[in-house]
Design a protein around this motif. Structure first.
Motif, PDB file in Angstrom:
ATOM      1  N   THR A   7      18.307  23.387  32.815  1.00 17.87           N
ATOM      2  CA  THR A   7      17.645  24.363  31.960  1.00 17.87           C
ATOM      3  C   THR A   7      18.447  25.663  31.904  1.00 17.87           C
ATOM      4  O   THR A   7      19.290  25.931  32.752  1.00 17.87           O
ATOM      5  CB  THR A   7      16.225  24.655  32.479  1.00 17.87           C
ATOM      6  OG1 THR A   7      16.310  25.151  33.804  1.00 17.87           O
ATOM      7  CG2 THR A   7      15.360  23.397  32.454  1.00 17.87           C
ATOM      8  N   SER A   8      18.134  26.466  30.915  1.00 21.80           N
ATOM      9  CA  SER A   8      18.829  27.735  30.730  1.00 21.80           C
ATOM     10  C   SER A   8      18.438  28.742  31.807  1.00 21.80           C
ATOM     11  O   SER A   8      17.245  28.961  32.044  1.00 21.80           O
ATOM     12  CB  SER A   8      18.495  28.320  29.355  1.00 21.80           C
ATOM     13  OG  SER A   8      19.022  29.621  29.236  1.00 21.80           O
ATOM     14  N   PRO A   9      19.417  29.382  32.425  1.00 21.98           N
ATOM     15  CA  PRO A   9      19.094  30.427  33.401  1.00 21.98           C
ATOM     16  C   PRO A   9      18.557  31.693  32.727  1.00 21.98           C
ATOM     17  O   PRO A   9      17.979  32.551  33.395  1.00 21.98           O
ATOM     18  CB  PRO A   9      20.429  30.698  34.091  1.00 21.98           C
ATOM     19  CG  PRO A   9      21.449  30.385  33.047  1.00 21.98           C
ATOM     20  CD  PRO A   9      20.878  29.220  32.278  1.00 21.98           C
ATOM     21  N   LEU A  10      18.711  31.804  31.409  1.00 23.40           N
ATOM     22  CA  LEU A  10      18.293  33.011  30.699  1.00 23.40           C
ATOM     23  C   LEU A  10      16.807  33.027  30.370  1.00 23.40           C
ATOM     24  O   LEU A  10      16.180  34.081  30.355  1.00 23.40           O
ATOM     25  CB  LEU A  10      19.114  33.177  29.422  1.00 23.40           C
ATOM     26  CG  LEU A  10      20.632  33.252  29.635  1.00 23.40           C
ATOM     27  CD1 LEU A  10      21.345  33.384  28.302  1.00 23.40           C
ATOM     28  CD2 LEU A  10      20.987  34.392  30.570  1.00 23.40           C
ATOM     29  N   ASP A  11      16.237  31.842  30.071  1.00 27.28           N
ATOM     30  CA  ASP A  11      14.819  31.804  29.717  1.00 27.28           C
ATOM     31  C   ASP A  11      14.075  30.624  30.363  1.00 27.28           C
ATOM     32  O   ASP A  11      12.895  30.428  30.106  1.00 27.28           O
ATOM     33  CB  ASP A  11      14.636  31.787  28.198  1.00 27.28           C
ATOM     34  CG  ASP A  11      15.262  30.560  27.529  1.00 27.28           C
ATOM     35  OD1 ASP A  11      15.618  29.591  28.218  1.00 27.28           O
ATOM     36  OD2 ASP A  11      15.386  30.587  26.288  1.00 27.28           O
ATOM     37  N   GLY A  12      14.774  29.835  31.175  1.00 21.01           N
ATOM     38  CA  GLY A  12      14.145  28.684  31.827  1.00 21.01           C
ATOM     39  C   GLY A  12      13.877  27.529  30.882  1.00 21.01           C
ATOM     40  O   GLY A  12      13.242  26.548  31.262  1.00 21.01           O
ATOM     41  N   GLY A  13      14.370  27.627  29.644  1.00 20.25           N
ATOM     42  CA  GLY A  13      14.081  26.628  28.627  1.00 20.25           C
ATOM     43  C   GLY A  13      14.831  25.324  28.815  1.00 20.25           C
ATOM     44  O   GLY A  13      15.998  25.307  29.177  1.00 20.25           O
ATOM     45  N   ASN A  14      14.130  24.225  28.563  1.00 19.99           N
ATOM     46  CA  ASN A  14      14.721  22.889  28.533  1.00 19.99           C
ATOM     47  C   ASN A  14      14.958  22.563  27.062  1.00 19.99           C
ATOM     48  O   ASN A  14      14.007  22.267  26.328  1.00 19.99           O
ATOM     49  CB  ASN A  14      13.770  21.884  29.177  1.00 19.99           C
ATOM     50  CG  ASN A  14      14.321  20.477  29.201  1.00 19.99           C
ATOM     51  OD1 ASN A  14      15.195  20.113  28.413  1.00 19.99           O
ATOM     52  ND2 ASN A  14      13.800  19.663  30.098  1.00 19.99           N
ATOM     53  N   LEU A  15      16.196  22.630  26.617  1.00 15.54           N
ATOM     54  CA  LEU A  15      16.519  22.451  25.204  1.00 15.54           C
ATOM     55  C   LEU A  15      15.979  21.140  24.659  1.00 15.54           C
ATOM     56  O   LEU A  15      15.492  21.079  23.535  1.00 15.54           O
ATOM     57  CB  LEU A  15      18.033  22.545  24.981  1.00 15.54           C
ATOM     58  CG  LEU A  15      18.515  22.389  23.545  1.00 15.54           C
ATOM     59  CD1 LEU A  15      17.872  23.411  22.618  1.00 15.54           C
ATOM     60  CD2 LEU A  15      20.026  22.495  23.487  1.00 15.54           C
ATOM     61  N   ASN A  16      16.037  20.091  25.450  1.00 11.78           N
ATOM     62  CA  ASN A  16      15.578  18.786  24.976  1.00 11.78           C
ATOM     63  C   ASN A  16      14.077  18.767  24.689  1.00 11.78           C
ATOM     64  O   ASN A  16      13.593  17.895  23.988  1.00 11.78           O
ATOM     65  CB  ASN A  16      15.949  17.701  25.991  1.00 11.78           C
ATOM     66  CG  ASN A  16      16.070  16.353  25.356  1.00 11.78           C
ATOM     67  OD1 ASN A  16      16.701  16.196  24.313  1.00 11.78           O
ATOM     68  ND2 ASN A  16      15.475  15.347  25.972  1.00 11.78           N
ATOM     69  N   ARG A  17      13.335  19.724  25.209  1.00 10.77           N
ATOM     70  CA  ARG A  17      11.889  19.810  24.988  1.00 10.77           C
ATOM     71  C   ARG A  17      11.528  20.943  24.022  1.00 10.77           C
ATOM     72  O   ARG A  17      10.352  21.195  23.779  1.00 10.77           O
ATOM     73  CB  ARG A  17      11.155  20.042  26.308  1.00 10.77           C
ATOM     74  CG  ARG A  17      11.451  19.039  27.404  1.00 10.77           C
ATOM     75  CD  ARG A  17      10.886  17.657  27.098  1.00 10.77           C
ATOM     76  NE  ARG A  17      11.123  16.745  28.204  1.00 10.77           N
ATOM     77  CZ  ARG A  17      12.154  15.903  28.288  1.00 10.77           C
ATOM     78  NH1 ARG A  17      13.067  15.877  27.324  1.00 10.77           N
ATOM     79  NH2 ARG A  17      12.287  15.089  29.312  1.00 10.77           N
ATOM     80  N   ALA A  18      12.518  21.617  23.461  1.00  9.93           N
ATOM     81  CA  ALA A  18      12.266  22.794  22.629  1.00  9.93           C
ATOM     82  C   ALA A  18      12.252  22.504  21.130  1.00  9.93           C
ATOM     83  O   ALA A  18      11.987  23.413  20.338  1.00  9.93           O
ATOM     84  CB  ALA A  18      13.313  23.866  22.933  1.00  9.93           C
ATOM     85  N   PHE A  19      12.551  21.288  20.713  1.00  4.83           N
ATOM     86  CA  PHE A  19      12.641  20.985  19.285  1.00  4.83           C
ATOM     87  C   PHE A  19      11.260  20.903  18.672  1.00  4.83           C
ATOM     88  O   PHE A  19      10.329  20.450  19.317  1.00  4.83           O
ATOM     89  CB  PHE A  19      13.423  19.680  19.074  1.00  4.83           C
ATOM     90  CG  PHE A  19      14.878  19.846  19.384  1.00  4.83           C
ATOM     91  CD1 PHE A  19      15.751  20.351  18.442  1.00  4.83           C
ATOM     92  CD2 PHE A  19      15.376  19.523  20.634  1.00  4.83           C
ATOM     93  CE1 PHE A  19      17.092  20.530  18.731  1.00  4.83           C
ATOM     94  CE2 PHE A  19      16.711  19.691  20.944  1.00  4.83           C
ATOM     95  CZ  PHE A  19      17.567  20.192  19.984  1.00  4.83           C
ATOM     96  N   PRO A  20      11.082  21.343  17.442  1.00  4.06           N
ATOM     97  CA  PRO A  20      12.092  21.754  16.476  1.00  4.06           C
ATOM     98  C   PRO A  20      12.597  23.178  16.664  1.00  4.06           C
ATOM     99  O   PRO A  20      13.490  23.612  15.936  1.00  4.06           O
ATOM    100  CB  PRO A  20      11.378  21.608  15.136  1.00  4.06           C
ATOM    101  CG  PRO A  20       9.939  21.849  15.452  1.00  4.06           C
ATOM    102  CD  PRO A  20       9.738  21.301  16.841  1.00  4.06           C
ATOM    103  N   GLY A  21      12.070  23.895  17.610  1.00  6.40           N
ATOM    104  CA  GLY A  21      12.545  25.248  17.865  1.00  6.40           C
ATOM    105  C   GLY A  21      11.809  26.299  17.057  1.00  6.40           C
ATOM    106  O   GLY A  21      10.876  25.995  16.311  1.00  6.40           O
TER     107      GLY A  21
END
Length: 131
Positions: A54-68
């Motif tokens: 996950t991103s250290p900047l926001d804790g986001g898991n890109l694979n779970r963020a779609f469609p964004g």
């Protein structure tokens, strides 16, 4: 010719796709191609730099963020850009994943069910081509 989007580094600790795409980008010769190849070896660049899923900047898991979301977190903005701008350009999109540092996965190819049955059939044929 067609446009292909090849991506890796959706999770920052999945190095196999990143490495394969960087090698491919250095080996492709324009005179041997017909169409366009868009290569994004590190979709989640902050996570890649950090070596984490996950991103250290926001804790986001890109694979779970779609469609964004265009006004969301950085991870949501990356997902939105891919969804609204890059994917619509493409006839083929291939996102390479692996197990990262925490998982052992057997090699496989997958696709999604889609409302456009013709597109779904082409995606299944592409996944099947990987054996």
């Amino acid at each position: 010719g067609p446009t292909a989007l090849l991506s890796g580094g959706n999770h920052g600790d999945e190095y196999e796709g990143i490495t394969a795409l960087l090698k491919l980008a250095n080996r492709l010769q324009p005179e041997e191609m017909r169409g366009r190849v868009i290569i994004v070896p590190m979709l989640n660049h902050p996570a890649v730099l950090n070596g984490t899923r996950t991103s250290p900047l926001d804790g986001g898991n890109l694979n779970r963020a779609f469609p964004g979301h265009p006004a969301g977190t950085l991870t949501e903005k990356i997902a939105d850009y891919l969804t609204r701008y890059l994917v619509p350009l493409c006839d083929l999109a291939l996102d390479i994943h692996s197990g990262g540092r925490t998982l052992d996965l057997l090699p496989f190819a997958a696709t999604h069910r889609m409302s456009d049955r013709g597109f779904e059939a082409r995606c299944l044929a592409a996944a099947t081509a990987f054996g």
